[in-house]
Motif scaffolding. Structure first.
Motif, PDB file in Angstrom:
ATOM      1  N   SER A   1     -17.083  30.250   0.464  1.00  0.00           N
ATOM      2  CA  SER A   1     -16.285  29.415   1.360  1.00  0.00           C
ATOM      3  C   SER A   1     -16.876  28.014   1.452  1.00  0.00           C
ATOM      4  CB  SER A   1     -16.230  30.039   2.754  1.00  0.00           C
ATOM      5  OG  SER A   1     -17.494  29.934   3.391  1.00  0.00           O
TER       6      SER A   1
ATOM      7  N   LEU B   1     -16.389  18.451   6.178  1.00  0.00           N
ATOM      8  CA  LEU B   1     -15.015  18.864   5.892  1.00  0.00           C
ATOM      9  C   LEU B   1     -14.060  17.668   6.011  1.00  0.00           C
ATOM     10  CD1 LEU B   1     -12.858  20.933   5.233  1.00  0.00           C
ATOM     11  CD2 LEU B   1     -12.822  21.572   7.662  1.00  0.00           C
TER      12      LEU B   1
ATOM     13  N   THR C   1     -12.075  16.258   2.834  1.00  0.00           N
ATOM     14  CA  THR C   1     -10.617  16.163   2.903  1.00  0.00           C
ATOM     15  C   THR C   1     -10.158  14.756   2.531  1.00  0.00           C
ATOM     16  OG1 THR C   1     -10.508  17.872   4.612  1.00  0.00           O
ATOM     17  CG2 THR C   1      -8.608  16.396   4.426  1.00  0.00           C
TER      18      THR C   1
ATOM     19  N   ILE D   1      -5.673  18.848   0.251  1.00  0.00           N
ATOM     20  CA  ILE D   1      -6.589  19.899   0.678  1.00  0.00           C
ATOM     21  C   ILE D   1      -5.857  21.237   0.806  1.00  0.00           C
ATOM     22  CG2 ILE D   1      -6.464  19.689   3.192  1.00  0.00           C
ATOM     23  CD1 ILE D   1      -9.719  19.693   1.261  1.00  0.00           C
ATOM     24  N   ASP D   2      -4.550  21.180   1.102  1.00  0.00           N
ATOM     25  CA  ASP D   2      -3.761  22.410   1.247  1.00  0.00           C
ATOM     26  C   ASP D   2      -3.713  23.206  -0.056  1.00  0.00           C
ATOM     27  OD1 ASP D   2      -3.222  21.947   3.945  1.00  0.00           O
ATOM     28  OD2 ASP D   2      -1.447  20.733   3.470  1.00  0.00           O
TER      29      ASP D   2
ATOM     30  N   LYS E   1      -6.541  25.714  -0.265  1.00  0.00           N
ATOM     31  CA  LYS E   1      -6.610  26.789   0.736  1.00  0.00           C
ATOM     32  C   LYS E   1      -5.864  28.030   0.258  1.00  0.00           C
ATOM     33  CE  LYS E   1      -7.023  23.715   4.711  1.00  0.00           C
ATOM     34  NZ  LYS E   1      -6.404  23.256   5.957  1.00  0.00           N
ATOM     35  N   ASN E   2      -6.385  29.186   0.667  1.00  0.00           N
ATOM     36  CA  ASN E   2      -5.711  30.441   0.348  1.00  0.00           C
ATOM     37  C   ASN E   2      -4.667  30.749   1.429  1.00  0.00           C
ATOM     38  OD1 ASN E   2      -7.139  31.458   2.558  1.00  0.00           O
ATOM     39  ND2 ASN E   2      -8.490  32.750   1.339  1.00  0.00           N
ATOM     40  N   GLU E   3      -4.096  31.939   1.392  1.00  0.00           N
ATOM     41  CA  GLU E   3      -3.046  32.321   2.325  1.00  0.00           C
ATOM     42  C   GLU E   3      -3.539  32.329   3.779  1.00  0.00           C
ATOM     43  OE1 GLU E   3      -3.953  34.589  -0.253  1.00  0.00           O
ATOM     44  OE2 GLU E   3      -2.599  33.535  -1.610  1.00  0.00           O
ATOM     45  N   GLN E   4      -4.819  32.556   3.981  1.00  0.00           N
ATOM     46  CA  GLN E   4      -5.403  32.582   5.313  1.00  0.00           C
ATOM     47  C   GLN E   4      -5.868  31.198   5.779  1.00  0.00           C
ATOM     48  OE1 GLN E   4      -6.579  34.870   2.855  1.00  0.00           O
ATOM     49  NE2 GLN E   4      -5.071  36.363   3.578  1.00  0.00           N
ATOM     50  N   GLY E   5      -5.640  30.192   4.952  1.00  0.00           N
ATOM     51  CA  GLY E   5      -6.014  28.834   5.316  1.00  0.00           C
ATOM     52  C   GLY E   5      -7.477  28.505   5.075  1.00  0.00           C
ATOM     53  N   ARG E   6      -8.174  29.332   4.298  1.00  0.00           N
ATOM     54  CA  ARG E   6      -9.596  29.095   3.997  1.00  0.00           C
ATOM     55  C   ARG E   6      -9.740  28.537   2.593  1.00  0.00           C
ATOM     56  NH1 ARG E   6     -13.100  33.905   4.299  1.00  0.00           N
ATOM     57  NH2 ARG E   6     -14.738  32.376   4.589  1.00  0.00           N
ATOM     58  N   MET E   7     -10.728  27.669   2.436  1.00  0.00           N
ATOM     59  CA  MET E   7     -11.045  27.147   1.114  1.00  0.00           C
ATOM     60  C   MET E   7     -12.152  28.004   0.517  1.00  0.00           C
ATOM     61  SD  MET E   7     -10.961  23.008   1.220  1.00  0.00           S
ATOM     62  CE  MET E   7     -11.962  22.819   2.692  1.00  0.00           C
TER      63      MET E   7
END
Length: 103
Positions: free
Chosen positions: A4, A31, A35, A45-46, A49-55
């Motif tokens: 992460s 961060l 960004t 940045i989006d 990110k994965n489906e959970q909003g984490r990079m």
């Protein structure tokens, strides 16, 4: 295995500022800087990110992320200068230096 953003940023903080008391605050600053850096280079940045909003970063991408975050912490180097708008485009020397640090 993926890492992460927070885990990588925490490693960099511990490496460069081992006595930092407010690690969470520095992670947030990194961060924000990361960004802005991504946006300045034409990315979003989006997209990271994965489906959970984490990079989450693949192991082969972590070294480059560490170099960028290290330059933000040290307030020097191409990534930091670019973020501060001190330079517009990477010169041959800047690109060479970045590649050498990755190696």
């Amino acid at each position: 295995m993926k890492k992460s953003f927070t885990a990588v940023a925490t490693e960099i903080i511990n490496e460069h500022s081992p006595f930092e008391e407010n690690v969470e605050s520095v992670v947030k600053r990194l961060l924000r800087q990361f960004t802005k850096f991504v946006e300045m280079t034409g990315g979003s940045i989006d997209e990271l990110k994965n489906e959970q909003g984490r990079m989450l970063f693949d192991e082969e991408d972590v070294p480059l992320l560490k170099i960028i975050l290290s330059q933000f912490i040290q307030r020097s180097g191409f990534a930091y200068d670019f973020l501060q708008k001190k330079i517009d485009l990477a010169s041959i020397d800047d690109t060479h230096d970045l590649i050498q640090k990755m190696l």
